[in-house]
Design a protein around this motif. Structure first.
Motif, PDB file in Angstrom:
ATOM      1  N   ALA A 557       0.840  -1.204   0.000  1.00 12.53           N
ATOM      2  CA  ALA A 557       0.000   0.000   0.000  1.00 12.53           C
ATOM      3  C   ALA A 557       0.877   1.256   0.000  1.00 12.53           C
ATOM      4  N   SER A 560       2.361   1.711  -3.497  1.00  7.92           N
ATOM      5  CA  SER A 560       1.371   2.251  -4.431  1.00  7.92           C
ATOM      6  C   SER A 560       1.223   3.751  -4.246  1.00  7.92           C
ATOM      7  N   ALA A 589       0.570   4.094   4.415  1.00  8.92           N
ATOM      8  CA  ALA A 589      -0.177   2.979   3.838  1.00  8.92           C
ATOM      9  C   ALA A 589      -1.614   3.408   3.525  1.00  8.92           C
TER      10      ALA A 589
END
Ligand code: ATP
Ligand code: MG
Length: 871
Positions: A557, A560, A589
């Motif tokens: 996460a 990303s 995250a």
């Protein structure tokens, strides 16, 4: 020599002694929890000195931007009042990391000062450490004997631990130092008092210019000293003081470093430097603070409410106040000096011209907003000072100073300064107590006690987390960290896949697993170049091999969000323009936050455009291209943009996703498809000229969409699953409006009827018309009726109406004016009668109401009104 020439000559001299000339590190410190601002040349070499990194060259030299306004070095109060302390100044320095030591350091300093710059040796004094019996340290005879080759013995002075023993902190590298002082008094004064008697005595013309530090010890947590394996030379010379000496001036402010700024400010204020001491102090303070503020903003530190940002805000407010009080400046003015500053220093520090517009905008806005409250604050403070004086005291109460801080944004040092100008002090303890109370503001660092490192294995620490999230490792060392909230441990591993918090990206968490035990890694921080794992316990067998396992879902996460930050950065430049530059970033995250320079609100359409561009690039699943250990010049050719305020080594890492190219040390998706989708959830302003957006990606977007969909379905269900929700709702809203109007109409019709009904039941009591009753209407209707009746029956009238619409009983009483003249008082009567509905109220003699709780009492309350009216 001009200031520029002097700066160059220093670099040239040490280049000739085989030193590598390096650029100044940013003034704002990012990866050292013990420091907010660079306050000495050695800060940027701390990881080398601590042995965490290998120097690219064992001899280095530079000029370093320093700021001394907080913590160990705080010169703020001296600035402007004396002529040789600044908040921001340049420190010229040369370093040896395990290479040369005292002999070369001293003789080169001498060669530069005397042979190159031609300062008269008769004006020079050197200090050496006198020794410390309690530490078991002898006098630094080694340094003294080297100085003796150049200076007569009576120009070499013993100095105590305070002046001549340097320490990095409570623990760590330390050692004796030697300072070089210059006596620039006129000859007749020198003849009266020898310079040696004035060294380190705060004499404005006998000042320290250069400090040579000889790091040869390491101080342990128990206070004892051990030898340092690789000795370090760390020297620091105040550039502005050197310039002043060479230009034959008696004040740093008389040199070409400051004169153009002082002249510009004096012109603006319509005065002349040198005419009036109070104005001179103000001029000095303003030009000094201007440099500090401009460089801090250029290095990415905007004024704000906390930590480093608050320090900058404080400095700016201090300068504004001087301009306001002593130079009559009532509108933002300091920012107007920025072009002069850029003209003088822009060549040596390109971050200034590159960001001139932003610096000016931020300063102007900060100045204006402070000036708006300054006047009121000063008035308030003057009142407090006068009251305190009148009470025969000289100390302002702490809570008053806190109010000024909290409501008017007066930093404590500003309040103290204004007080000092009038012979007053401030109760700092009381101020601190108030501050403490206001906990959410006070972010005083929790007290921590650090234990000594327990070394398990001699090894450097290597980060393998770009390629692995699990990796076998050994513990290099660990230590205990005692805090109020409990004990944790810091641990360094020889190989680690855990990313240490840095560059806005949060640290990894996870576990360390050996055959017999498991340890939680709660967080990972990067300090002075090393990843420090915060763990919950120390293993029973610390020598064992562990498997270091990063929490992979969380890491993905984070990756990303980090990759998405790059895509957003690029898309913003495409949509808004090339002026967009990163000003801050947080990658967690859960979400990402991105601050960037832009001078107006980003419109909803532009946000959509950015989202579309980024989502398109996510769908293209662009693969990560990573270039590690790339020479910085090559990296720039790849198209990576260097950010101001960042410290780059010679070799950098470049992260590329198609056309997005950035210098970056963070963790990234293998390809953009991993991000899934992006959604920008907010756009706001952080400061003048700086916007902030927050965004979420992947599963968080999915959740957002689920929630939105669920909400829509729920709403649709309320409307019988209509296919066209929007139309149905707007129809319902307009229907509702119509009905509302009808209801109002009915209500007033009903009230009119009820009014007629009570008129018809009116009593006559001794010639007074008494219209009364309990009616099913609301208080507004009752009031309307009362006034209508007063108009209809202007003589000898009493109205007493009880109503209980919505369950809340109200009693309304009115008299005609003639009865009021006779002494009747609706307000008094309603107060008394209101008790029967358990309520209270009041009003004027001719009209009053009381609200209560007990609707059952309304009837008797109305009767009570009639009784109390004594008709
Ligand atoms: P001082 O006693 O004059 O405050 P210092 O002992 O704090 O100096 P160091 O920490 O040894 O100074 O810093 C090295 C050099 O940096 C000093 O010799 C001086 O030339 C310069 N310097 C230190 N503080 C300032 C300041 N606030 N403004 C300008 N120059 C400074
Ligand atoms: Mg000092």
């Amino acid at each position: 020599m001009t200031a520029k020439e002097i700066r160059e000559s220093f670099k040239k001299f040490f280049e000739s002694k085989e030193h590598l000339i390096v650029p100044s590190a940013p003034m704002v410190v990012k990866d050292d929890p013990t420091l907010m601002f660079t306050n000495a040349g050695m800060n940027q070499f701390k990881d080398i000195i601590l042995g965490n990194a290998t120097p690219k060259c064992r001899r280095q030299a530079d000029t370093q931007k320093c700021l001394r306004v907080s913590g160990k070095h705080n010169d703020l109060e001296e600035v402007g009042h004396d002529t040789y302390h600044h908040t921001m100044f340049e420190m010229l320095g040369n370093w040896s990391f395990g290479d040369y030591f005292k002999k070369e350091a001293i003789s080169w300093a001498w060669e530069y000062i005397v042979d190159v710059l031609k300062i008269d040796p008769a004006d020079l004094y050197a200090t050496v450490f006198e020794g410390s019996p309690e530490e078991g340290l002898a006098r630094d005879d080694e340094a003294a004997s080297i100085w003796e080759q150049f200076l007569p013995k009576d120009h070499i002075i013993n100095g105590n631990k305070h002046d001549n023993f340097w320490e990095m902190g409570d623990t760590g590298p330390c050692g004796p130092c030697s300072e070089l002082h210059v006596d620039s008094r006129p000859a007749e004064e020198k003849a009266k008092i020898p310079g040696r008697e004035l060294v380190n005595k705060d004499h404005p013309q006998v000042i320290e210019i250069w400090n040579l530090v000889f790091m040869q010890f390491n101080r342990k947590a128990d206070g004892s000293l051990e030898g340092l394996p690789a000795k370090v030379i760390d020297t620091g010379m105040g550039f502005e003081r050197l310039v002043r000496t060479l230009q034959g001036k008696t004040s740093n402010y008389d040199t070409d470093v400051f004169q153009p700024l002082i002249k510009a400010m004096a012109d603006m204020a319509g005065c002349k430097y040198g005419d009036d001491e109070k104005k001179d102090v103000a001029l000095r303070v303003i030009v000094d603070h201007l440099r500090a503020i401009a460089f801090a903003i250029a290095d990415g530190q905007l004024p704000s409410n906390a930590k480093a940002g608050y320090v900058i805000r404080r400095i700016l407010r201090r300068a504004v106040r001087y301009g306001y009080t002593f130079l009559g400046q009532k509108e933002a003015f300091i920012y107007k000096l920025v072009p002069t500053l850029v003209a003088e220093m822009g060549e040596a520090f390109p971050e200034l011209p590159a960001q001139q517009k932003l610096i000016m905008k931020v300063m102007q806005e900060e100045e204006s907003s402070f000036l708006r409250t300054l006047e009121n604050g000063i008035k308030l403070l003057q009142g407090v000072i006068d009251d305190t004086k009148a009470a025969g005291k000289t100390e302002i109460a702490g809570d008053k100073a806190f109010t000024l801080f909290d409501t008017f944004g007066f930093p404590l040092d500003l309040t103290e300064l204004i007080c000092r100008e009038q012979g007053m002090t401030v109760d700092e303890k009381g101020f601190d107590a108030c501050m403490q109370e206001q906990k959410n503001r006070a972010r005083n660092a929790a007290e921590v006690k650090l234990g000594d490192w327990v070394v398990i294995k001699e090894a450097e620490s290597e980060f393998v987390g770009y390629d692995y999230t699990e990796y076998p490792c050994h513990i290099v060392k660990y230590r205990e960290v005692k805090q109020k909230k409990g004990t944790a441990y810091e641990m360094i591993l020889d190989q680690t896949p855990f990313y240490g918090e840095m560059g806005g990206e949060v640290g990894d968490s996870g576990v360390l697993v050996s055959e017999n035990e498991e340890i939680q890694v709660l967080d990972t921080k990067k300090e002075n170049g090393v990843a420090i794992h915060i763990v919950n316990k120390i293993p029973a067998q610390p020598e064992a091999e562990f498997m270091a396992c990063v929490d992979v879902d969380r890491r993905h996460a984070i990756e990303s969000n980090h990759t998405c930050t790059h895509l957003i950065d690029e898309a913003l430049r495409e949509v808004l323009g090339e002026h967009v530059e990163q000003k801050g970033s947080l990658v967690t995250a859960d979400y990402l936050r991105f601050d960037f320079s832009h001078f107006e609100k980003v419109t909803p359409e532009q946000i959509r455009q950015v989202e579309h561009i980024v989502n398109d690039r996510i769908r293209q699943n662009i693969p990560l291209q990573e270039f590690r250990d790339t020479p910085i010049e090559e990296a720039k050719q790849l198209g990576a943009i260097a950010l101001f305020g960042e410290k780059y080594g010679d070799k950098v890492r470049v992260v590329k996703f198609g056309s997005s190219v950035e210098f970056c040390g963070g963790c990234h998706a293998k390809a953009t498809g991993q991000i899934g989708m992006v959604r920008i959830i907010s756009e706001s302003s952080v400061a003048a000229g700086v916007r902030r957006i927050e965004a979420i990606t992947g599963a968080a977007v999915e959740k957002l969409m689920d929630d939105a969909q669920d909400l829509q379905n729920d709403i649709r269900a309320l409307f019988n699953n209509t296919p066209n929700l929007l139309d149905t709702i707007s129809k319902a809203i307009s229907e509702n409006k119509e009905l509302q109007a009808q209801v109002e109409e009915f209500k007033s019709q009903k009230a009119a009827q009820l009014k007629e009904a009570i008129i018809s039941k009116a009593q006559d009591i001794n010639g007074t018309k008494v219209i009364s009753g309990v009616l099913p209407i609301d208080p507004q209707n009752a009031k309307d009726i009362a006034f209508q009746l007063r108009a209809q029956f202007p003589e000898r009238l009493l109205v007493a109406i009880g109503c209980a619409a919505g369950g809340k009983p109200t009693l309304t009483v009115a008299f005609s004016d003639d009865l009021v003249k006779e002494g009747k008082h609706a307000g008094q009567i309603v107060r008394e009668a209101g008790k029967l509905i358990q309520g209270g109220g009041g009003g004027q003699p001719h009209f009053a109401t009381a609200g209560g709780k007990n609707a059952d009492g309304l009837k008797s309350a109305v009767d009570k009104v009639i009784e109390l009216s004594q008709l």
